[in-house]
Design an enzyme around this catalytic site. Structure first.
Site, PDB file in Angstrom:
ATOM      1  N   ASP A  62      53.931 -49.318  -5.580  1.00 33.45           N
ATOM      2  CA  ASP A  62      52.813 -48.463  -6.235  1.00 33.45           C
ATOM      3  C   ASP A  62      53.354 -47.614  -7.039  1.00 33.45           C
ATOM      4  O   ASP A  62      54.638 -47.472  -6.987  1.00 33.45           O
ATOM      5  CB  ASP A  62      52.195 -47.581  -4.805  1.00 33.45           C
ATOM      6  CG  ASP A  62      51.105 -46.906  -5.282  1.00 33.45           C
ATOM      7  OD1 ASP A  62      50.282 -47.442  -6.001  1.00 33.45           O
ATOM      8  OD2 ASP A  62      50.803 -45.823  -4.456  1.00 33.45           O
ATOM      9  N   ASP A 121      46.377 -46.845  -0.672  1.00 39.39           N
ATOM     10  CA  ASP A 121      46.880 -48.168  -0.542  1.00 39.39           C
ATOM     11  C   ASP A 121      47.273 -48.647   1.012  1.00 39.39           C
ATOM     12  O   ASP A 121      48.127 -49.770   1.268  1.00 39.39           O
ATOM     13  CB  ASP A 121      48.026 -48.332  -1.405  1.00 39.39           C
ATOM     14  CG  ASP A 121      49.274 -47.380  -1.095  1.00 39.39           C
ATOM     15  OD1 ASP A 121      49.287 -47.043  -0.026  1.00 39.39           O
ATOM     16  OD2 ASP A 121      50.097 -46.931  -2.105  1.00 39.39           O
TER      17      ASP A 121
HETATM   18  P1  ADP Z   1      48.318 -45.303  -8.121  1.00 34.30           P
HETATM   19  O1  ADP Z   1      48.091 -46.396  -8.023  1.00 34.30           O
HETATM   20  O2  ADP Z   1      49.122 -44.506  -9.048  1.00 34.30           O
HETATM   21  O3  ADP Z   1      48.948 -44.587  -6.834  1.00 34.30           O
HETATM   22  P2  ADP Z   1      45.587 -44.155  -7.177  1.00 34.30           P
HETATM   23  O4  ADP Z   1      45.322 -45.482  -6.870  1.00 34.30           O
HETATM   24  O5  ADP Z   1      45.746 -43.268  -5.922  1.00 34.30           O
HETATM   25  O6  ADP Z   1      46.946 -44.238  -8.086  1.00 34.30           O
HETATM   26  O7  ADP Z   1      44.664 -43.771  -8.200  1.00 34.30           O
HETATM   27  C1  ADP Z   1      44.342 -44.191  -9.403  1.00 34.30           C
HETATM   28  C2  ADP Z   1      43.783 -43.384 -10.408  1.00 34.30           C
HETATM   29  O8  ADP Z   1      42.464 -42.617  -9.793  1.00 34.30           O
HETATM   30  C3  ADP Z   1      44.609 -42.074 -10.727  1.00 34.30           C
HETATM   31  O9  ADP Z   1      45.601 -42.273 -11.694  1.00 34.30           O
HETATM   32  C4  ADP Z   1      43.466 -41.281 -11.250  1.00 34.30           C
HETATM   33  O10 ADP Z   1      43.015 -41.451 -12.310  1.00 34.30           O
HETATM   34  C5  ADP Z   1      42.156 -41.725 -10.231  1.00 34.30           C
HETATM   35  N1  ADP Z   1      42.151 -40.773  -9.010  1.00 34.30           N
HETATM   36  C6  ADP Z   1      42.350 -41.028  -7.726  1.00 34.30           C
HETATM   37  N2  ADP Z   1      41.968 -40.143  -7.042  1.00 34.30           N
HETATM   38  C7  ADP Z   1      42.095 -38.835  -7.717  1.00 34.30           C
HETATM   39  C8  ADP Z   1      41.462 -37.604  -7.232  1.00 34.30           C
HETATM   40  N3  ADP Z   1      41.620 -37.202  -6.160  1.00 34.30           N
HETATM   41  N4  ADP Z   1      41.528 -36.817  -8.358  1.00 34.30           N
HETATM   42  C9  ADP Z   1      41.352 -37.170  -9.613  1.00 34.30           C
HETATM   43  N5  ADP Z   1      41.602 -38.659 -10.076  1.00 34.30           N
HETATM   44  C10 ADP Z   1      41.789 -39.396  -8.976  1.00 34.30           C
HETATM   45 MG    MG Z   2      48.868 -44.273  -4.628  1.00 32.52          MG
END
Ligand code: ADP
Ligand code: MG
Length: 622
Positions: free
Chosen positions: A322, A519
């Site tokens: 991730d 995740d």
């Molecule tokens: P990663 O795969 O990088 O760990 P996530 O799956 O947690 O990212 O989140 C993917 C995207 O969703 C983030 O890049 C953001 O754009 C958006 N996102 C998720 N949770 C939040 C939140 N609490 N506030 C703002 N944006 C969020």
């Molecule tokens: Mg993440």
């Protein structure tokens, strides 16, 4: 040495002395037999009793039975010295093994010496009272003095200190904490006085979870351990029947051929056969190797939840990561605020308030950028949508904070320029209010971690992220990651991992490394789920098979190297023990190796196998 081991040592010395003494005394007939029965009983009574019990329970075939039959048989044949000596050496081997196993167990629990004995609470007139950590309710204020262990998870109310987290993370640099910081149990306070308000009960605190995890690790058996259990179940009876055949068939054939039967000679060979065949070297050394491997890993801050996972780790071919919080620090800094029809401070305030309940790294950074205490009573109806963002009611107004996908979902058109980095869009009452660009930093050591994985024989590294493609590509290029998939929802991460799982060959495994935020499903779907950020995220400890206590991605390669070493040792021991026993069995049947050779082969193989197993605890160089 434990009391039991000391008692055994005394039995060994006494019976060895008696045997030596008897060599000098010329006794004959029944007197001689009676004299030898004394050391025999002293050294072997427990084995004989256990063997008798096994027969009574109709499960006779174990090493106690082998030893009892072999030694009683030798004595019946008049080979008193051999009979007693076999028992003596067998017990010496057992003592050595229990000492070695106990010692490595103690080493590991000393390393995991994180169980707090007490918590200090303030009594009515300010003096400190020691209580059992188990009795402290959530929200109690506890006092931790310099030199004491933090007994429960909590938040610092007052004071600042340097914490030694090495028992939890393997990290030797102290961690500075101050008022408002969260602290976890098991760390040692090295400097200042801390007043902490507890946020978890003892049973839910980090120490309890970790101890539980380490204590249960050996109950999840690996394939080699299961193999040995099955093997012993068939092997021991097979050897016993083989011995019976060896005792009976050759004399009968000799009689038929008109020769002298030589019953005594063949029975003695059969008994030798039994002594050689004892499988204890395998039965003891293989679980011990895994135990030592898991212990060595935990000393480095890598918690492996079972021998089966250590085995799976050793076969890792593909590692999937991730991005946020795993390869990057997950500590975003606001680099640009582009409001639409309001001032910048106002935009950040909306965003921070709407995010007030989220644990996502983005939320943490927005709250930090806001820089003021959040009045939670202004926020209602919070909904967090994985891979999108959050929606909430702030001061009665509908606010959405998240990526473009979230904006599309709430029906708002994004009007943004070409800001670099991750964009957090904000909409208020269905109207676009602007965006905040935030930037993350790559973790120190992330690049090294990828290189080290390749050196450990991992053939492919893949990064999955919910972030924008340009951000993802940039990180992947900088880290030398082979493959990237971006703008994924949590469910799409699962399907990517499933695709990778389908394509892998047999005997290869796929590891997923994540921070446990958004995740957890992927962590449990992969062959091995590795969680970062155990210093905080509970979801991660629950869902993962391996936990990296200090978020350092380099530890993955270390864990793989350690698992490979452990498995190498296991296979060495299997090959060595089966090889030596096989040769000795043939020599015993042919009458070349006698009872003495048999007992030395048995005890010697066991001692070497156990010493080899303990090596699994030492950390290999990467
Ligand atoms: P990663 O795969 O990088 O760990 P996530 O799956 O947690 O990212 O989140 C993917 C995207 O969703 C983030 O890049 C953001 O754009 C958006 N996102 C998720 N949770 C939040 C939140 N609490 N506030 C703002 N944006 C969020
Ligand atoms: Mg993440």
């Amino acid at each position: 040495m434990s009391r039991k081991q000391k008692k055994m040592l005394v039995r060994i010395i006494v019976s060895a002395a008696l045997i030596a003494l008897l060599q000098a005394v010329p006794l004959q007939g029944a007197w001689r037999l009676a004299a030898y029965m004394v050391p025999y009983w002293i050294i072997g009574y427990d084995i004989l009793l256990k063997a008798a019990k096994g027969v009574r329970n109709r499960q006779p075939f174990d090493e106690n039975f082998l030893m009892a039959v072999a030694t009683v048989g030798a004595i019946v044949l008049g080979e008193y010295v051999e009979g007693v000596a076999v028992m003596l050496f067998y017990q010496i081997g057992e003592l050595f093994q229990s000492y070695a196993v106990g010692k490595s167990r103690r080493n590991i629990s000393a390393l995991m010496d994180i169980r707090p004995d007490y918590a200090n609470i303030e009594g009515a007139d300010g003096e400190l009272v020691r209580v059992d950590p188990d009795e402290v309710a959530i929200g109690t204020v506890i006092v931790v003095q310099p030199g004491e262990k933090i007994p429960l998870d909590g938040v610092i109310l007052e004071g600042h200190a340097a914490l030694n987290t090495s028992a939890l993370t393997g990290e030797s640099l102290p961690r500075e904490v101050q008022e408002g910081d969260e602290v976890i149990s098991g760390c040692v306070n090295m400097s200042g006085l801390l007043r902490i308000r507890t946020t978890r009960e003892f049973g839910e605190s980090t120490v309890s979870k970790i101890l539980e995890l380490v204590e249960n690790a050996s109950s999840r058996k690996s394939p080699p351990e299961n193999f040995i259990t099955k093997f012993a179940r068939i092997y021991t009876p097979a050897v016993c029947y083989g011995a019976v055949a060896l005792a009976l068939l050759p004399p009968i054939v000799r009689l038929l051929l008109g020769m002298e039967a030589q019953f005594g000679e063949w029975v003695m060979r059969a008994l030798t056969f039994l002594v050689i065949s004892c499988p204890c070297a395998l039965v003891v050394s293989i679980p011990l190797s895994f135990f030592a491997g898991i212990g060595g890993a935990s000393r480095e801050g890598v918690l492996v939840k079972g021998s089966n996972y250590l085995h799976a780790l050793s076969q890792t071919k593909v590692v999937v990561f991730d991005k946020t919080g795993t390869m990057t620090q997950g500590v975003f800094e606001v680099s640009e605020v582009s409001p639409c029809g309001m001032d910048a401070a106002q935009l950040v305030e909306w965003a921070a308030l709407a995010e007030s309940y989220s644990a996502h790294p983005i939320s943490q950074s927005l709250k930090r950028a806001y820089g003021q205490a959040i009045d939670a009573s202004r926020v209602q109806d919070v909904e967090e949508i994985g891979g999108h963002g959050v929606t909430a009611r702030v001061d009665g107004k509908r606010v959405a904070v998240g990526n473009e996908r979230l904006m599309a979902r709430v029906g708002v058109t994004v009007q943004a320029g070409r800001q670099p980095g991750t964009l957090v869009h904000v909409a208020v009452e269905g109207v676009y209010a602007g965006c905040i660009s935030i930037q993350d930093r790559i973790k120190p050591g992330a690049r090294e971690a990828i290189d080290a994985l390749h050196r450990q024989g991992v053939s492919r590294t893949v990064m999955l992220t919910g972030d924008r493609d340009d951000v993802a590509q940039k990180v992947a290029a900088e880290l030398n990651i082979d493959e990237v998939h971006s703008e994924l929802l949590p469910a799409q991460k699962v399907s990517w991992v499933e695709t990778i799982l389908e394509k892998k060959a047999k005997g290869e495994t796929v590891a997923f490394v994540g921070d446990g935020i958004n995740d957890a499903p992927v962590l449990s779907r992969a062959d091995i789920g590795v969680a970062m950020g155990a210093l905080g995220s509970d979801a991660a400890i629950e869902a993962a098979d391996v936990v990296l206590m200090d978020d350092d991605p380099r530890k993955i390669a270390l864990a793989i190297a350690l698992s490979r070493k452990c498995l190498r040792i296991v296979y060495q021991n299997i090959a060595f023990a089966i090889g030596v026993k096989g040769v000795c069995l043939v020599l015993g049947a042919l009458g070349v190796a006698g009872m003495w050779a048999a007992i030395f082969a048995d005890v010697g193989v066991m001692v070497l196998a156990v010493l080899n197993a303990i090596r699994a605890m030492r950390i290999p160089k990467l």
